[in-house]
Design a protein around this motif. Structure first.
Motif, PDB file in Angstrom:
ATOM      1  N   GLY A 274      -7.941   4.467  -0.906  1.00 23.06           N
ATOM      2  CA  GLY A 274      -6.501   3.667  -0.629  1.00 23.06           C
ATOM      3  C   GLY A 274      -5.031   3.942  -0.240  1.00 23.06           C
ATOM      4  N   VAL A 275      -4.797   4.109   0.312  1.00 27.70           N
ATOM      5  CA  VAL A 275      -3.291   4.888   0.699  1.00 27.70           C
ATOM      6  C   VAL A 275      -3.380   5.085   2.560  1.00 27.70           C
ATOM      7  N   GLN A 276      -2.165   4.858   2.453  1.00 24.44           N
ATOM      8  CA  GLN A 276      -2.047   5.150   4.183  1.00 24.44           C
ATOM      9  C   GLN A 276      -1.457   6.436   4.462  1.00 24.44           C
ATOM     10  N   ALA A 277      -2.731   7.320   5.311  1.00 25.27           N
ATOM     11  CA  ALA A 277      -1.811   8.118   5.844  1.00 25.27           C
ATOM     12  C   ALA A 277      -0.844   8.050   6.750  1.00 25.27           C
ATOM     13  N   VAL A 278       0.118   8.629   7.357  1.00 29.74           N
ATOM     14  CA  VAL A 278       1.297   8.619   8.500  1.00 29.74           C
ATOM     15  C   VAL A 278       0.834  10.127   9.008  1.00 29.74           C
ATOM     16  N   PRO A 279       0.161  10.264   9.835  1.00 26.61           N
ATOM     17  CA  PRO A 279       0.447  11.298  10.860  1.00 26.61           C
ATOM     18  C   PRO A 279       1.034  11.541  11.430  1.00 26.61           C
ATOM     19  N   LEU A 280       1.853  12.854  11.599  1.00 25.56           N
ATOM     20  CA  LEU A 280       2.826  13.668  11.497  1.00 25.56           C
ATOM     21  C   LEU A 280       2.189  14.572  12.775  1.00 25.56           C
ATOM     22  N   PRO A 281       1.372  14.813  13.639  1.00 26.94           N
ATOM     23  CA  PRO A 281       0.896  16.225  13.883  1.00 26.94           C
ATOM     24  C   PRO A 281       2.212  17.533  14.721  1.00 26.94           C
ATOM     25  N   THR A 282       2.114  18.545  13.559  1.00 22.83           N
ATOM     26  CA  THR A 282       2.621  19.244  13.910  1.00 22.83           C
ATOM     27  C   THR A 282       2.242  20.259  14.786  1.00 22.83           C
ATOM     28  N   ALA A 283       1.155  20.142  15.653  1.00 22.34           N
ATOM     29  CA  ALA A 283      -0.078  20.840  16.990  1.00 22.34           C
ATOM     30  C   ALA A 283      -1.481  19.795  17.584  1.00 22.34           C
TER      31      ALA A 283
ATOM     32  N   SER B  50      -7.330  19.656   8.339  1.00 19.47           N
ATOM     33  CA  SER B  50      -6.482  18.852   8.355  1.00 19.47           C
ATOM     34  C   SER B  50      -6.273  17.687   8.503  1.00 19.47           C
ATOM     35  N   LEU B  51      -5.499  17.152   9.643  1.00 20.65           N
ATOM     36  CA  LEU B  51      -5.229  15.631   9.619  1.00 20.65           C
ATOM     37  C   LEU B  51      -6.697  14.750  10.026  1.00 20.65           C
ATOM     38  N   THR B  52      -7.399  14.993  10.084  1.00 19.71           N
ATOM     39  CA  THR B  52      -8.800  14.623  10.526  1.00 19.71           C
ATOM     40  C   THR B  52      -9.957  14.704   8.933  1.00 19.71           C
ATOM     41  N   ALA B  53      -9.296  15.631   8.406  1.00 21.13           N
ATOM     42  CA  ALA B  53      -9.898  15.768   6.654  1.00 21.13           C
ATOM     43  C   ALA B  53      -9.284  14.656   5.895  1.00 21.13           C
ATOM     44  N   ALA B  54      -7.454  14.707   6.104  1.00 21.36           N
ATOM     45  CA  ALA B  54      -6.615  14.004   5.342  1.00 21.36           C
ATOM     46  C   ALA B  54      -6.820  12.478   5.417  1.00 21.36           C
ATOM     47  N   ILE B  55      -7.039  11.970   6.773  1.00 24.73           N
ATOM     48  CA  ILE B  55      -6.708  10.647   7.028  1.00 24.73           C
ATOM     49  C   ILE B  55      -7.789  10.036   6.022  1.00 24.73           C
ATOM     50  N   PRO B  56      -9.134  10.253   6.683  1.00 25.77           N
ATOM     51  CA  PRO B  56     -10.443   9.723   5.798  1.00 25.77           C
ATOM     52  C   PRO B  56     -10.225   9.664   4.437  1.00 25.77           C
ATOM     53  N   VAL B  57     -10.118  11.002   3.864  1.00 20.73           N
ATOM     54  CA  VAL B  57     -10.084  11.212   2.722  1.00 20.73           C
ATOM     55  C   VAL B  57      -8.500  10.091   1.224  1.00 20.73           C
ATOM     56  N   LEU B  58      -7.320  10.149   2.111  1.00 19.18           N
ATOM     57  CA  LEU B  58      -6.400   8.957   2.123  1.00 19.18           C
ATOM     58  C   LEU B  58      -6.984   7.894   2.073  1.00 19.18           C
ATOM     59  N   SER B  59      -7.222   7.300   2.723  1.00 24.70           N
ATOM     60  CA  SER B  59      -8.249   5.541   3.459  1.00 24.70           C
ATOM     61  C   SER B  59      -8.861   5.607   2.337  1.00 24.70           C
ATOM     62  N   VAL B  60      -9.899   5.985   2.372  1.00 22.89           N
ATOM     63  CA  VAL B  60     -10.801   5.443   1.187  1.00 22.89           C
ATOM     64  C   VAL B  60      -9.871   5.483  -0.711  1.00 22.89           C
TER      65      VAL B  60
ATOM     66  N   ILE C 235       1.129  -1.438  -0.205  1.00 22.89           N
ATOM     67  CA  ILE C 235       0.017   0.102  -0.060  1.00 22.89           C
ATOM     68  C   ILE C 235       0.963   0.942   0.215  1.00 22.89           C
ATOM     69  N   LYS C 236       0.679   2.411  -0.622  1.00 28.88           N
ATOM     70  CA  LYS C 236       1.126   3.489  -0.964  1.00 28.88           C
ATOM     71  C   LYS C 236       0.533   4.581   0.815  1.00 28.88           C
ATOM     72  N   LYS C 237       2.374   4.521   0.709  1.00 32.07           N
ATOM     73  CA  LYS C 237       1.946   5.767   2.274  1.00 32.07           C
ATOM     74  C   LYS C 237       2.554   6.889   1.734  1.00 32.07           C
ATOM     75  N   VAL C 238       2.057   7.613   3.038  1.00 28.61           N
ATOM     76  CA  VAL C 238       1.801   8.963   2.845  1.00 28.61           C
ATOM     77  C   VAL C 238       2.127   9.551   3.805  1.00 28.61           C
ATOM     78  N   ALA C 239       3.191  10.474   4.207  1.00 23.81           N
ATOM     79  CA  ALA C 239       3.152  11.676   5.668  1.00 23.81           C
ATOM     80  C   ALA C 239       2.531  12.571   5.778  1.00 23.81           C
ATOM     81  N   VAL C 240       1.010  12.952   6.688  1.00 23.90           N
ATOM     82  CA  VAL C 240       0.398  13.893   6.545  1.00 23.90           C
ATOM     83  C   VAL C 240       1.264  15.169   7.265  1.00 23.90           C
TER      84      VAL C 240
END
Length: 286
Positions: free
Chosen positions: A33-42, A21-31, A5-10
């Motif tokens: 077919g991409v694994q979202a790998v979060p690095l929270p800035t805040a 931000s992350l609560t938008a990016a994670i579900p979109v990338l997941s659906v 699976i493709k991985k994206v650092a968010v």
């Protein structure tokens, strides 16, 4: 870390309320077919558009992610940066890129700095200077109109003063080509909203600019704007890149997805800061 699976650092903030931000990016990338790998800035109790919120800035913790991920031998197919709290976080982003940004990695920079002609609370001249450096590393940059003005020196007020769509589009197109030329990245300017000619209908749209041509689409504007739509848009673009989709096709998909979500949200009279009810439309991205 072999994994098909493709991985994206968010790399952006985690706001509990506001659907951005992350609560938008994670579900979109997941659906998509991409694994979202979060690095929270805040971490925020609610995004900054709410009248009150608590923000825990994680600038000093970003190094740990780099070190630990390095130990794992992590690699990324994509890196997606969004909201940063200031210049120092962009310095940290460069350290992250030194380790994880290879020739095979697609970098999308969403230069979050302001909207509707206003800069956000954390904006400084130092942040803008560093953001100008960061976009030069990107494969794709997704500024809104305000951010495009900040990055290119175009006057937002002057842009708003044009009386017809074609002048507005032409000037923005020139700014897009300027940004493309300086960065070498493909540019998608979001949130085009030409001034209404003599009280006529308003339109909203997006513009794609690469080294050879530009393309824009406008659709009817219902007067509503919501938190997080830029984040959702950029996430669809990133998901599309990971699937090997043409960028203009991804842009059309993002527009259709957001138009459906905004229409439903507008009917439900959701407050602007709460973001759009996009969840039921995620299946459009499959």
């Amino acid at each position: 870390m072999a994994n098909s699976i493709k991985k994206v650092a968010v790399i952006q903030d985690m706001s509990s309320f506001g659907k951005c931000s992350l609560t938008a990016a994670i579900p979109v990338l997941s659906v998509m077919g991409v694994q979202a790998v979060p690095l929270p800035t805040a971490i925020l109790t609610a995004q900054t558009g709410y009248p009150s919120f608590y923000c825990e800035d994680l600038t000093s913790k970003m190094d740990y992610f780099v070190e630990e991920w390095k130990k794992l031998g992590a690699t990324f197919d994509g890196i997606h940066t969004g909201f940063v709290t200031g210049k120092e976080q962009i310095d940290n982003l460069f350290q992250f890129l030194d380790v994880f940004h290879s020739n095979e990695t697609k970098l999308l920079v969403d230069p979050v700095m302001g909207d509707t002609g206003e800069v956000y609370k954390m904006f400084t001249g130092g942040l803008l200077d560093r953001m100008k450096d960061l976009v030069k590393c990107a494969d794709i940059v997704t500024p809104n109109v305000t951010e495009c003005c900040l990055l290119t020196g175009l006057s937002y007020e002057k842009l708003q003063s044009y009386q017809n769509d074609s002048d507005y589009i032409q000037v923005l197109e020139e700014a897009g080509h300027q940004l493309q030329h300086v960065t070498g990245a493909n540019v998608i300017i979001t949130g085009l909203n030409p001034p209404p000619a003599d009280g006529n209908k308003r339109y909203v749209g997006n513009m794609y600019v690469d080294a050879n041509h530009s393309y824009y689409r406008l659709r009817d504007f219902n007067g509503e704007s919501y938190s997080g739509t830029g984040d959702l848009f950029a996430s669809v673009i990133m998901g599309g890149m990971m699937r090997g989709q043409d960028l203009v096709e991804s842009m059309k998909l993002a527009e259709a997805f957001l138009a459906a979500a905004i229409e439903a949200t507008s009917r439900e009279q959701v407050p602007r800061e709460a973001g759009v009810n996009y969840e039921q439309f995620l299946r459009m991205l499959l």
